[in-house]
Scaffold this active site. Structure first.
Site, PDB file in Angstrom:
ATOM      1  N   ASP A  30      59.549  46.896  -4.664  1.00 13.84           N
ATOM      2  CA  ASP A  30      58.668  46.254  -5.642  1.00 13.84           C
ATOM      3  C   ASP A  30      59.346  45.009  -6.220  1.00 13.84           C
ATOM      4  OD1 ASP A  30      56.353  46.267  -7.624  1.00 13.84           O
ATOM      5  OD2 ASP A  30      58.048  46.496  -8.987  1.00 13.84           O
ATOM      6  N   GLU A  43      55.812  48.895   0.927  1.00 12.00           N
ATOM      7  CA  GLU A  43      56.717  48.424  -0.124  1.00 12.00           C
ATOM      8  C   GLU A  43      58.104  49.047   0.047  1.00 12.00           C
ATOM      9  OE1 GLU A  43      55.624  46.901  -4.398  1.00 12.00           O
ATOM     10  OE2 GLU A  43      55.521  49.094  -4.340  1.00 12.00           O
TER      11      GLU A  43
END
Length: 250
Positions: A63, A134
């Site tokens: 992230d 991610e």
């Protein structure tokens, strides 16, 4: 950042992961080292699998890396953009929707390890693709650094960036609708958003109806924000179809 606790990776899984690495076009030489394979394997192993070494820590890392890499991509490709528009563009380049699309493009389902219940929940697969994509970004950063992440993501960001910049609303239809309504002294649009499905990852989990004076539009989405954005986008589309003099700005 290391995954939880490395697990033994058999020869078949090792070969499978190295096929992925090669497909992604990453520069680190094959064969991958054991700790690199452990990172990659953890990134593609969802918590629903019940396996001890899973994606969560790498998703957290990914992230932060994703936002930094996107920021640098925008700075190098769109240096003329003001800060506000950079933020709007970056929001699209790091969104869960974009991550899910990335996962679909690379065929991440061929490499993931997920639980039986998650496997049977087709509506939730978009969420799985976003989460593991991610985490994969986190693993690529741990193996090859930020440059490897940027080199990998740039070809995927380029068409998305072009599409967002071609959109006069920069992907934020709610903001555009509000600006138009205030300019017309009509007050603020009213959003009525309701959860109509309890299935996590359902792309039609939320329904939104937006009203403004004599205008009414609706939209669906996997989140409240997405449903409201779709409703606002449909409202703007209706305004653009009206006779000149009462239309939304282009």
């Amino acid at each position: 950042m290391a995954p939880n606790t490395p697990i033994a990776i058999d020869a078949a899984r090792r070969e499978h992961l190295e096929q992925l690495w090669q497909q992604l076009g990453l520069s680190s030489p094959l064969p991958l080292k054991d700790h690199e394979l452990a990172q990659l394997n953890a990134a593609l192993t969802h918590t629903s699998s019940g396996l001890h070494s899973h994606h969560e820590q790498l998703e957290f890392l990914g992230d932060a890396v994703l936002r930094l890499a996107a920021t640098e991509f925008i700075a190098s490709t769109q240096p003329q953009l003001p800060v506000g528009e950079r933020s709007a563009l970056r929001a699209q380049l790091v969104s869960d929707e974009w991550l899910a699309q990335l996962g679909e493009q690379i065929g991440i389902a061929r490499w993931w390890q997920i639980g039986a219940m998650a496997s049977g929940d087709g509506a939730g697969h978009a969420t799985l693709r976003a989460e593991l994509s991610e985490a994969l970004i986190g693993a690529i950063y741990a193996i090859g650094g930020l440059q490897a992440v940027q080199a990998w993501l740039t070809p995927y960001w380029q068409p998305t960036s072009a599409a967002v910049l071609a959109d006069p609303h920069r992907g934020n239809s709610k903001s555009a609708l509000q600006e138009w309504s205030q300019g017309q002294a009509l007050g603020l649009p009213a959003y009525d958003t309701r959860e109509v499905s309890r299935r996590h990852g359902d792309p039609r989990r939320f329904h939104c109806r937006v009203s403004l004076a004599d205008l009414l539009a609706e939209g669906w989405g996997g989140s409240r924000r997405e449903a409201e954005q779709h409703a606002a986008r449909n409202a703007l589309r209706l305004l653009q179809e009206r006779p000149k003099g009462n239309t939304a700005p282009h």
